[in-house]
Design a protein around this motif. Structure first.
Motif, short mmCIF file in Angstrom:
data_model
loop_
_atom_site.label_atom_id
_atom_site.label_comp_id
_atom_site.label_asym_id
_atom_site.label_seq_id
_atom_site.Cartn_x
_atom_site.Cartn_y
_atom_site.Cartn_z
N THR A 114 0.83 -1.21 0.00
CA THR A 114 0.00 0.00 0.00
C THR A 114 0.86 1.26 0.00
N ILE A 115 1.93 1.25 0.79
CA ILE A 115 2.80 2.42 0.84
C ILE A 115 3.49 2.64 -0.51
N LEU A 116 3.95 1.58 -1.15
CA LEU A 116 4.58 1.74 -2.46
C LEU A 116 3.58 2.26 -3.48
N ALA A 117 2.34 1.76 -3.43
CA ALA A 117 1.31 2.28 -4.32
C ALA A 117 1.08 3.77 -4.06
N SER A 118 1.11 4.16 -2.79
CA SER A 118 0.94 5.57 -2.44
C SER A 118 2.09 6.41 -2.98
N VAL A 119 3.30 5.90 -2.88
CA VAL A 119 4.47 6.62 -3.39
C VAL A 119 4.36 6.81 -4.90
N TYR A 120 3.92 5.78 -5.61
CA TYR A 120 3.79 5.88 -7.07
C TYR A 120 2.73 6.91 -7.44
N ILE A 121 1.62 6.91 -6.69
CA ILE A 121 0.56 7.89 -6.95
C ILE A 121 1.05 9.30 -6.65
N ALA A 122 1.76 9.46 -5.54
CA ALA A 122 2.29 10.77 -5.17
C ALA A 122 3.23 11.30 -6.25
N ALA A 123 4.06 10.41 -6.81
CA ALA A 123 4.96 10.82 -7.88
C ALA A 123 4.19 11.20 -9.14
N ALA A 124 3.07 10.51 -9.39
CA ALA A 124 2.28 10.79 -10.61
C ALA A 124 1.57 12.13 -10.53
N VAL A 125 1.01 12.46 -9.35
CA VAL A 125 0.27 13.71 -9.25
C VAL A 125 1.19 14.88 -8.98
N GLY A 126 2.42 14.61 -8.55
CA GLY A 126 3.40 15.67 -8.36
C GLY A 126 2.93 16.70 -7.37
N ALA A 127 3.22 17.94 -7.65
CA ALA A 127 2.85 19.06 -6.76
C ALA A 127 1.62 19.80 -7.25
N ALA A 128 0.84 19.12 -8.12
CA ALA A 128 -0.30 19.83 -8.72
C ALA A 128 -1.45 19.99 -7.75
#
Length: 223
Positions: free
Chosen positions: A207-221
């Motif tokens: 779950t944490i790795l999935a969260s990290v990937y999502i965080a990287a995808a949405v960036g700072a937008a």
């Protein structure tokens, strides 16, 4: 008797031409139990929560708190996916301690399906938050020559997500099966307790790795 091939799939029945394996049925049962349980205890949440509702609220708030730290933004948009993913993985991983039940995450099909869900969810959130153009442009930054490597990284990280979950859960079940065959019922008990810890840790890591990937995808937008 142990299966000769740990990757073998036991087919229980067919729906038309589609074979239905044991782990698929186990997955359906877990999902049904989750839906019924949450429907019963959270359909009309009370202000003065009972023990079950209070325990569920503690779990949900713990998940939200952890996701907020990882995502660095309001996590509630992502809680339905990531929270459900954690709860399903925790229950699926722990189902192996029940007599006669094989964890669906101990077979490659379930981790592969979950990894694909994460893969498409990452891009969905990336497109919806940043927009199609800005999201696609990040694959050619800081230079277009990195495009092949950036695309390859998308595939390899999802593949590693699948293999990590599958490898840990399959190897644990395989060790328990060997101990049961060699030593009977008493010796594997500490390993079953260790399996509870391993199952929860693997659900957390996935779950944490999935969260990290999502965080990287949405960036700072989004803030």
């Amino acid at each position: 008797m142990m299966e000769a091939d740990p990757l073998a799939v036991e087919i229980l029945f067919h729906i038309g031409p589609v074979p239905i394996a044991r782990q698929v049925v186990t997955t359906w049962v877990i999902m049904a139990v989750m839906v019924i349980f949450l429907r019963v205890f959270l359909r009309n949440p009370a202000r003065d929560a009972g023990p079950v509702q209070a325990a569920l609220e503690i779990v949900v708030m713990a998940i939200v708190s952890q996701l907020r730290e990882v995502l660095n933004r309001d996590p509630w948009r992502y809680v339905p996916l990531l929270g459900s993913l954690f709860l399903f993985l925790a229950i699926a991983n722990l189902s192996a301690i029940l007599p006669g039940v094989q964890s669906p995450t101990g077979h490659i099909e379930t981790p592969a399906a979950l990894a694909l869900i994460v893969f498409f969810s990452v891009h969905f959130y990336g497109f919806s938050v940043r927009g199609v153009g800005p999201y696609l442009r990040h694959y050619v930054q800081p230079t277009p020559f990195l495009l092949p490597l950036n695309l390859l990284s998308e595939i390899t990280r999802i593949f590693s997500l699948m293999i990590r979950l599958f490898g840990n859960m399959m190897s644990h079940e395989f060790i328990i099966a060997i101990l049961l065959l060699l030593a009977g019922l008493l010796l594997p008990i500490p390993f079953l307790l260790l399996g509870v810890l391993i199952g929860l840790i693997q659900a957390y890591i996935f779950t944490i790795l999935a969260s990290v990937y999502i965080a990287a995808a949405v960036g700072a937008a989004e803030v």
